[in-house]
Design an enzyme around this catalytic site. Structure first.
Site, PDB file in Angstrom:
ATOM      1  N   TYR A 163      -6.557   2.332   2.487  1.00  0.00           N
ATOM      2  CA  TYR A 163      -6.570   1.476   0.994  1.00  0.00           C
ATOM      3  C   TYR A 163      -7.706   0.564   0.779  1.00  0.00           C
ATOM      4  O   TYR A 163      -8.159  -0.092   1.480  1.00  0.00           O
ATOM      5  CB  TYR A 163      -5.351   0.537   1.163  1.00  0.00           C
ATOM      6  CG  TYR A 163      -5.062  -0.233  -0.166  1.00  0.00           C
ATOM      7  CD1 TYR A 163      -4.461   0.430  -1.208  1.00  0.00           C
ATOM      8  CD2 TYR A 163      -5.547  -1.327  -0.406  1.00  0.00           C
ATOM      9  CE1 TYR A 163      -4.048   0.144  -2.525  1.00  0.00           C
ATOM     10  CE2 TYR A 163      -5.272  -1.842  -1.784  1.00  0.00           C
ATOM     11  CZ  TYR A 163      -4.684  -1.181  -2.691  1.00  0.00           C
ATOM     12  OH  TYR A 163      -4.652  -1.711  -3.955  1.00  0.00           O
ATOM     13  N   GLN A 197      -6.244   0.797  -7.152  1.00  0.00           N
ATOM     14  CA  GLN A 197      -5.661  -0.085  -8.409  1.00  0.00           C
ATOM     15  C   GLN A 197      -6.089   0.614  -9.915  1.00  0.00           C
ATOM     16  O   GLN A 197      -5.476   0.656 -10.677  1.00  0.00           O
ATOM     17  CB  GLN A 197      -5.839  -1.243  -8.511  1.00  0.00           C
ATOM     18  CG  GLN A 197      -4.766  -2.091  -9.235  1.00  0.00           C
ATOM     19  CD  GLN A 197      -4.627  -3.472  -9.202  1.00  0.00           C
ATOM     20  OE1 GLN A 197      -3.863  -3.935  -8.285  1.00  0.00           O
ATOM     21  NE2 GLN A 197      -5.186  -4.452  -9.860  1.00  0.00           N
ATOM     22  N   HIS A 208     -18.209  36.425 -30.293  1.00  0.00           N
ATOM     23  CA  HIS A 208     -19.323  35.604 -30.698  1.00  0.00           C
ATOM     24  C   HIS A 208     -19.129  35.202 -32.085  1.00  0.00           C
ATOM     25  O   HIS A 208     -19.742  34.778 -32.945  1.00  0.00           O
ATOM     26  CB  HIS A 208     -20.631  36.373 -30.856  1.00  0.00           C
ATOM     27  CG  HIS A 208     -20.768  37.007 -29.396  1.00  0.00           C
ATOM     28  ND1 HIS A 208     -21.992  36.753 -28.622  1.00  0.00           N
ATOM     29  CD2 HIS A 208     -20.478  38.084 -29.171  1.00  0.00           C
ATOM     30  CE1 HIS A 208     -21.683  37.426 -27.462  1.00  0.00           C
ATOM     31  NE2 HIS A 208     -21.037  38.603 -27.976  1.00  0.00           N
ATOM     32  N   SER A 257      -7.006  12.734 -48.947  1.00  0.00           N
ATOM     33  CA  SER A 257      -8.232  11.878 -48.723  1.00  0.00           C
ATOM     34  C   SER A 257      -7.997  10.718 -49.722  1.00  0.00           C
ATOM     35  O   SER A 257      -7.414  10.846 -50.676  1.00  0.00           O
ATOM     36  CB  SER A 257      -9.405  12.753 -49.226  1.00  0.00           C
ATOM     37  OG  SER A 257     -10.404  12.100 -49.834  1.00  0.00           O
ATOM     38  N   ASN A 270      -6.040  17.811 -45.175  1.00  0.00           N
ATOM     39  CA  ASN A 270      -6.713  17.669 -44.135  1.00  0.00           C
ATOM     40  C   ASN A 270      -5.975  17.961 -42.863  1.00  0.00           C
ATOM     41  O   ASN A 270      -4.887  17.654 -42.662  1.00  0.00           O
ATOM     42  CB  ASN A 270      -7.435  16.384 -43.642  1.00  0.00           C
ATOM     43  CG  ASN A 270      -8.602  16.155 -44.988  1.00  0.00           C
ATOM     44  OD1 ASN A 270      -9.193  16.859 -45.454  1.00  0.00           O
ATOM     45  ND2 ASN A 270      -8.626  14.994 -45.395  1.00  0.00           N
ATOM     46  N   GLU A 274      -7.165  17.880 -35.409  1.00  0.00           N
ATOM     47  CA  GLU A 274      -8.393  17.242 -35.130  1.00  0.00           C
ATOM     48  C   GLU A 274      -8.164  16.031 -34.070  1.00  0.00           C
ATOM     49  O   GLU A 274      -8.971  16.013 -33.035  1.00  0.00           O
ATOM     50  CB  GLU A 274      -8.916  16.456 -36.392  1.00  0.00           C
ATOM     51  CG  GLU A 274      -9.536  17.522 -37.305  1.00  0.00           C
ATOM     52  CD  GLU A 274      -9.777  16.788 -38.665  1.00  0.00           C
ATOM     53  OE1 GLU A 274     -10.962  16.740 -39.135  1.00  0.00           O
ATOM     54  OE2 GLU A 274      -8.730  16.620 -39.637  1.00  0.00           O
ATOM     55  N   ASN A 284       0.942  -1.003   0.154  1.00  0.00           N
ATOM     56  CA  ASN A 284       0.002  -0.051   0.175  1.00  0.00           C
ATOM     57  C   ASN A 284       0.691   1.544  -0.034  1.00  0.00           C
ATOM     58  O   ASN A 284       0.669   2.193  -0.702  1.00  0.00           O
ATOM     59  CB  ASN A 284      -0.842  -0.191   1.233  1.00  0.00           C
ATOM     60  CG  ASN A 284      -2.099  -1.149   1.226  1.00  0.00           C
ATOM     61  OD1 ASN A 284      -1.886  -2.074   0.192  1.00  0.00           O
ATOM     62  ND2 ASN A 284      -2.634  -1.330   2.423  1.00  0.00           N
TER      63      ASN A 284
HETATM   64  N1  ARG Z   1      -1.404  -3.510  -7.198  1.00  0.00           N
HETATM   65  C1  ARG Z   1      -2.048  -2.815  -5.967  1.00  0.00           C
HETATM   66  C2  ARG Z   1      -2.644  -1.468  -6.485  1.00  0.00           C
HETATM   67  O1  ARG Z   1      -2.332  -0.903  -7.382  1.00  0.00           O
HETATM   68  C3  ARG Z   1      -0.776  -2.637  -5.123  1.00  0.00           C
HETATM   69  C4  ARG Z   1      -1.220  -2.532  -3.570  1.00  0.00           C
HETATM   70  C5  ARG Z   1      -1.763  -3.920  -3.162  1.00  0.00           C
HETATM   71  N2  ARG Z   1      -2.378  -3.814  -2.000  1.00  0.00           N
HETATM   72  C6  ARG Z   1      -2.983  -4.686  -1.318  1.00  0.00           C
HETATM   73  N3  ARG Z   1      -3.554  -4.605  -0.273  1.00  0.00           N
HETATM   74  N4  ARG Z   1      -3.583  -5.483  -2.057  1.00  0.00           N
HETATM   75  O2  ARG Z   1      -3.230  -0.799  -5.740  1.00  0.00           O
END
Ligand code: ARG
Length: 466
Positions: free
Chosen positions: A316, A321, A155, A276, A284, A289, A109
Site C-alpha cells: 500500500y 488514494q 475511407h 442556437s 444541433n 457531441e 488498507n
Molecule cells: N483513504 C485511504 C485510501 O483511499 C484509505 C487507506 C488509508 N491507509 C493508510 N495506510 N493511510 O487509500
C-alpha cells in the site's frame, strides 16, 4: 479522535491535513464500508474479540449510520479523514467506546481495497443491465429497418450497399463485446481482500472465507501483499469503460455525420437536440457531441490510473488514494451516458428513402459487376480492370453502370450479356453477400436472431446479480 495520533507530538499542518483527506469523494463508498464492517464484526465475534452483545450493538450502530446517511447534511464532516474514519467516529458517537473495538485486527488498507471492489462490482452489474437495454434498442431499430439499404463506406467513400439493419448490427457487436469484457472483469473483481490486514495478513485468526461469502465474493484474495496494493481490477474496469466509451463516440460521430444536411440519413430527435442562440434555424446534435466529448474523460481516467500505478512499489502507498476519483468519474460518466443514448436511439427517425436512394448510386455495384465476369471464368484481376474501364466510361458519360449499352460493355469484354443488368440491381448486389456475417437479407435475419438470444442471456445474468 484521529485513528493514529498516539505517536505524534505535533499537530498536523492544517493545510496539509485538509488536503490529504479523501472523505469528499470516498463517501461514495459509505454503504460498502458499512457492509464490509458488518462482515468483519461477525468474524471478530467468532474469534472471541466481541461478545454477542457487543456484536449486536456494533451491527445496530452500523445500520443506523446507513440510515442517517440518507440526509446529505449527515455527511458534512470537517474532521473525517476518510470514509473509514467517518464510520468509526459515527459509530463511537452512537454506541460509545465499544465502537473502537471494530477496528481490531484490520487495516484501512484492506478496507479500501474491499470497498473499492464492491463499488466496481455494483457498477458492473448496473452497467451490464443498462447495456442490455441499449443493445436491445439498437437491435429493435435494426429489426424495424426491414430491407432498407444504405451505402456502406470505406475511407468514407461509398463502397458497397448494405442493409441498414446490417450497419446497426455492427454496433450491436461492439456493445456485446463491451458487455462481455465487463462480465469477464467481474470474475477477477469478485475476490475479497478482508483479512489481508495492512500488508501481511490479519493479526487475528479471522475466517476469511466466511467474510468473503458474507459479502457475496467468490473467494478470499490469495496474497495479502498483493490484495492491499492491487488495483488491476480498477484498471481493467476503466479500460473496459474506455472501450465502451470509444464505441459510443464512434456511434455518435457517425450519427452526427449522418444527421448533416449533406447526408440527411438521420433526423435528429428534438427532445435530445438544442437550438442556437444566434441562428434561428439550427438544430444541433448536442447529445451526440457530448457523448463524443465525454469519451475523452474516460480515456483520461484510464490514463491517470495507469500512470498512478506505474512503478509503484509494494504494497500500500497513499498514491492509491488517487485511483479513486478517476474510477468514480469513469463509472459515473458511463452510467450517465447509457440511458441517454438509449433514449436517443429510440426516438431517432431514419430517412430510409434517402438512404435507399444513396445506396443505388456511386458505382457500389461495381464489385458485383466484376463478380458477373468471374462467374463466367474471367480471372478477377482482369474483371476488375474491365469494370474499372466501364466505370471510367460512365464517368465520362455521367451515368451509372446500368445505363451502359451491351455494345459498350462488349467492347470491354464479349462475355457481357443482357442478364448482366440484373446483377447490378440493389437486391442482387445485397443477396450475393451470402456468407455468415454478410449483408444478404437471410444472413442478417439470422444475425438478428442470434443477437436477440445474447441479449436475452444478458438480461438473465443481470437478474441473477440483482
Ligand atoms: N483513504 C485511504 C485510501 O483511499 C484509505 C487507506 C488509508 N491507509 C493508510 N495506510 N493511510 O487509500
Amino acid at each position: 479522535m484521529k485513528m493514529w495520533s498516539g505517536r505524534f507530538r505535533q499537530q498536523l499542518d492544517p493545510g496539509f491535513e485538509r488536503w490529504q483527506r479523501s472523505f469528499d469523494f470516498d463517501q461514495r463508498l459509505l454503504h460498502y464500508d458499512l457492509e464490509a464492517s458488518r462482515a468483519h464484526a461477525r468474524a471478530l465475534k467468532e474469534v472471541g474479540i466481541l461478545t454477542s452483545g457487543e456484536l449486536i450493538s456494533i451491527l445496530q450502530g452500523l445500520e443506523k449510520i446507513g440510515e442517517h446517511a440518507a440526509a446529505p447534511a449527515f455527511l458534512e464532516d470537517d474532521e473525517a479523514e476518510d470514509v473509514h474514519h467517518f464510520v468509526e467516529k459515527q459509530l463511537v458517537t452512537l454506541i460509545g467506546d465499544v465502537g473502537y473495538k471494530l477496528h481490531s485486527g484490520r487495516s484501512r488498507n484492506e478496507q479500501i481495497a474491499t470497498d473499492f471492489r464492491l463499488y466496481v462490482r455494483t457498477s458492473i452489474d448496473h452497467l451490464h443491465s443498462d447495456l442490455a437495454e441499449w443493445v436491445g434498442v439498437l437491435l429493435d431499430r435494426a429489426e424495424q429497418a426491414g430491407i432498407a439499404a444504405m451505402p456502406a463506406y470505406t475511407h468514407l467513400q461509398r463502397a458497397e450497399p448494405v442493409l441498414v439493419s446490417h450497419w446497426l448490427l455492427a454496433y450491436v457487436e461492439m456493445f456485446l463485446r463491451d458487455a462481455d469484457r465487463l462480465a469477464d472483469c467481474r470474475n477477477r473483481v469478485n475476490l475479497c481482500p478482508l483479512g489481508s490486514g495492512a500488508v501481511a495478513g490479519a493479526t487475528l485468526p479471522l475466517d476469511r472465507r466466511a467474510m468473503a461469502s458474507d459479502l457475496g465474493f467468490d473467494a478470499p484474495t490469495a496474497n495479502s501483499v498483493d490484495a492491499t496494493s492491487d488495483r488491476d481490477f480498477a484498471l481493467e474496469f476503466v479500460s473496459a469503460l474506455s472501450l465502451l466509451a470509444l464505441h459510443l463516440s464512434r456511434w455518435a460521430e457517425e450519427m452526427i455525420l449522418f444527421s448533416s444536411q449533406e447526408f440527411g440519413f438521420v433526423r435528429l430527435p428534438e427532445a435530445y437536440s438544442t437550438g442556437s442562440s444566434a441562428m434561428p434555424q439550427k438544430k444541433n446534435p448536442d447529445l451526440l457531441e457530448l457523448t463524443r466529448g465525454k469519451t475523452a474523460r474516460i480515456i483520461g481516467d484510464v490514463t491517470a490510473l495507469l500512470v498512478a500505478m506505474k512503478g509503484l512499489p509494494l504494497a500500500y502507498n497513499k498514491d492509491l488514494q488517487e485511483t479513486q476519483e478517476p474510477l468514480f468519474n469513469a463509472a459515473e460518466t458511463a452510467m450517465g451516458l447509457l440511458p441517454l443514448v438509449t433514449g436517443w436511439m429510440k426516438a431517432v427517425d431514419f430517412n430510409y428513402e434517402r438512404m435507399q436512394e444513396a445506396a443505388q448510386f456511386g458505382f457500389m455495384n461495381a464489385w458485383a459487376a466484376a463478380t458477373y465476369l468471374v462467374q463466367r471464368g474471367v480471372p478477377f484481376r482482369l474483371a476488375h480492370e474491365q469494370i474499372g474501364k466501364a466505370v471510367q466510361l460512365c464517368l465520362e458519360k455521367d451515368c451509372e453502370l446500368q445505363d451502359l449499352s451491351v455494345e459498350d460493355l462488349r467492347r470491354l469484354n464479349p462475355l457481357f450479356d443482357t442478364d448482366f443488368y440484373d446483377c447490378l440491381k440493389l437486391e442482387f448486389v445485397l443477396a450475393i453477400h451470402d456468407v455468415p456475417g454478410g449483408t444478404a437479407p437471410a444472413r442478417v435475419r439470422q444475425a438478428i436472431a442470434t443477437a436477440r438470444q445474447k441479449i436475452g442471456s444478458m438480461h438473465e445474468e443481470a437478474h441473477a446479480h440483482s
